[in-house]
Design a protein around this motif. Structure first.
Motif, PDB file in Angstrom:
ATOM      1  N   ASP A   4       5.460  33.634  85.075  1.00  0.00           N
ATOM      2  CA  ASP A   4       6.330  32.634  85.688  1.00  0.00           C
ATOM      3  C   ASP A   4       7.776  32.898  85.265  1.00  0.00           C
ATOM      4  O   ASP A   4       8.068  33.823  84.515  1.00  0.00           O
ATOM      5  N   ALA A   5       8.704  32.074  85.762  1.00  0.00           N
ATOM      6  CA  ALA A   5      10.132  32.273  85.487  1.00  0.00           C
ATOM      7  C   ALA A   5      10.445  32.152  83.998  1.00  0.00           C
ATOM      8  O   ALA A   5      11.289  32.888  83.468  1.00  0.00           O
ATOM      9  N   THR A   6       9.751  31.247  83.302  1.00  0.00           N
ATOM     10  CA  THR A   6       9.982  31.080  81.864  1.00  0.00           C
ATOM     11  C   THR A   6       9.593  32.354  81.105  1.00  0.00           C
ATOM     12  O   THR A   6      10.312  32.793  80.203  1.00  0.00           O
ATOM     13  N   THR A   7       8.478  32.950  81.495  1.00  0.00           N
ATOM     14  CA  THR A   7       8.031  34.181  80.845  1.00  0.00           C
ATOM     15  C   THR A   7       8.993  35.328  81.133  1.00  0.00           C
ATOM     16  O   THR A   7       9.272  36.144  80.252  1.00  0.00           O
ATOM     17  N   VAL A   8       9.515  35.391  82.359  1.00  0.00           N
ATOM     18  CA  VAL A   8      10.485  36.440  82.708  1.00  0.00           C
ATOM     19  C   VAL A   8      11.718  36.319  81.829  1.00  0.00           C
ATOM     20  O   VAL A   8      12.210  37.317  81.280  1.00  0.00           O
ATOM     21  N   ARG A   9      12.211  35.108  81.659  1.00  0.00           N
ATOM     22  CA  ARG A   9      13.399  34.912  80.811  1.00  0.00           C
ATOM     23  C   ARG A   9      13.108  35.277  79.357  1.00  0.00           C
ATOM     24  O   ARG A   9      13.936  35.867  78.676  1.00  0.00           O
ATOM     25  N   ARG A  10      11.917  34.948  78.879  1.00  0.00           N
ATOM     26  CA  ARG A  10      11.556  35.268  77.493  1.00  0.00           C
ATOM     27  C   ARG A  10      11.424  36.773  77.292  1.00  0.00           C
ATOM     28  O   ARG A  10      11.910  37.325  76.308  1.00  0.00           O
ATOM     29  N   VAL A  11      10.782  37.461  78.233  1.00  0.00           N
ATOM     30  CA  VAL A  11      10.649  38.914  78.143  1.00  0.00           C
ATOM     31  C   VAL A  11      12.026  39.575  78.194  1.00  0.00           C
ATOM     32  O   VAL A  11      12.310  40.510  77.446  1.00  0.00           O
ATOM     33  N   ALA A  12      12.891  39.080  79.064  1.00  0.00           N
ATOM     34  CA  ALA A  12      14.246  39.623  79.158  1.00  0.00           C
ATOM     35  C   ALA A  12      15.005  39.418  77.854  1.00  0.00           C
ATOM     36  O   ALA A  12      15.723  40.310  77.382  1.00  0.00           O
ATOM     37  N   LYS A  13      14.824  38.267  77.229  1.00  0.00           N
ATOM     38  CA  LYS A  13      15.498  38.009  75.956  1.00  0.00           C
ATOM     39  C   LYS A  13      14.969  38.933  74.867  1.00  0.00           C
ATOM     40  O   LYS A  13      15.738  39.499  74.089  1.00  0.00           O
ATOM     41  N   LEU A  14      13.642  39.108  74.803  1.00  0.00           N
ATOM     42  CA  LEU A  14      13.048  39.995  73.802  1.00  0.00           C
ATOM     43  C   LEU A  14      13.475  41.446  74.010  1.00  0.00           C
ATOM     44  O   LEU A  14      13.652  42.188  73.048  1.00  0.00           O
ATOM     45  N   ALA A  15      13.639  41.842  75.282  1.00  0.00           N
ATOM     46  CA  ALA A  15      14.051  43.211  75.589  1.00  0.00           C
ATOM     47  C   ALA A  15      15.566  43.358  75.560  1.00  0.00           C
ATOM     48  O   ALA A  15      16.077  44.450  75.757  1.00  0.00           O
ATOM     49  N   ARG A  16      16.258  42.257  75.309  1.00  0.00           N
ATOM     50  CA  ARG A  16      17.725  42.238  75.281  1.00  0.00           C
ATOM     51  C   ARG A  16      18.313  42.749  76.590  1.00  0.00           C
ATOM     52  O   ARG A  16      19.219  43.582  76.619  1.00  0.00           O
ATOM     53  N   ILE A  17      17.742  42.227  77.688  1.00  0.00           N
ATOM     54  CA  ILE A  17      18.215  42.566  79.034  1.00  0.00           C
ATOM     55  C   ILE A  17      18.813  41.309  79.641  1.00  0.00           C
ATOM     56  O   ILE A  17      18.177  40.252  79.648  1.00  0.00           O
ATOM     57  N   ALA A  18      20.011  41.424  80.164  1.00  0.00           N
ATOM     58  CA  ALA A  18      20.655  40.289  80.813  1.00  0.00           C
ATOM     59  C   ALA A  18      20.097  40.155  82.226  1.00  0.00           C
ATOM     60  O   ALA A  18      20.246  41.051  83.053  1.00  0.00           O
ATOM     61  N   VAL A  19      19.421  39.040  82.503  1.00  0.00           N
ATOM     62  CA  VAL A  19      18.856  38.769  83.821  1.00  0.00           C
ATOM     63  C   VAL A  19      19.461  37.468  84.315  1.00  0.00           C
ATOM     64  O   VAL A  19      19.303  36.419  83.688  1.00  0.00           O
ATOM     65  N   SER A  20      20.165  37.545  85.430  1.00  0.00           N
ATOM     66  CA  SER A  20      20.784  36.340  85.990  1.00  0.00           C
ATOM     67  C   SER A  20      19.708  35.470  86.629  1.00  0.00           C
ATOM     68  O   SER A  20      18.599  35.924  86.925  1.00  0.00           O
TER      69      SER A  20
END
Length: 95
Positions: A4-20
């Protein structure tokens, strides 16, 4: 498993990727597609398949597991300002 969107944001944060916020939906679809492919792979029967080190059959190169001194003690201390019995000689600094 579904992302879901929450998991996408968490994975992006862990990978240090900026996702708008605009890209979260696209990333959600991509991650779900990847996970779907991984689930398909788990359905394949690999019980008789041996692990491979290469696409062509070959034996791993192995060496004897022995401890040696390298037989280069003279070469190692050759440029040392002072050496004694194949060891670096240094001035005493602690009394």
């Amino acid at each position: 498993m579904s992302v879901d969107a929450t998991t996408v944001r968490r994975v992006a944060k862990l990978a240090r990727i900026a996702v708008s916020d605009a890209d979260v939906a696209a990333m959600e679809g991509e991650l779900n597609a990847i996970l779907g492919f991984v689930e398909q792979l788990s359905e394949v029967d690999v019980s008789g398949v041996e692990p491979m080190t290469s696409v062509t059959p070959m034996a791993m190169k192995k060496r004897a597991d022995v401890v040696t001194d390298g037989e280069k003690a003279d070469d190692i201390v050759a440029n040392a300002p002072a050496a004694e019995d194949h060891f670096f000689a240094v001035p005493k600094v602690v009394e």
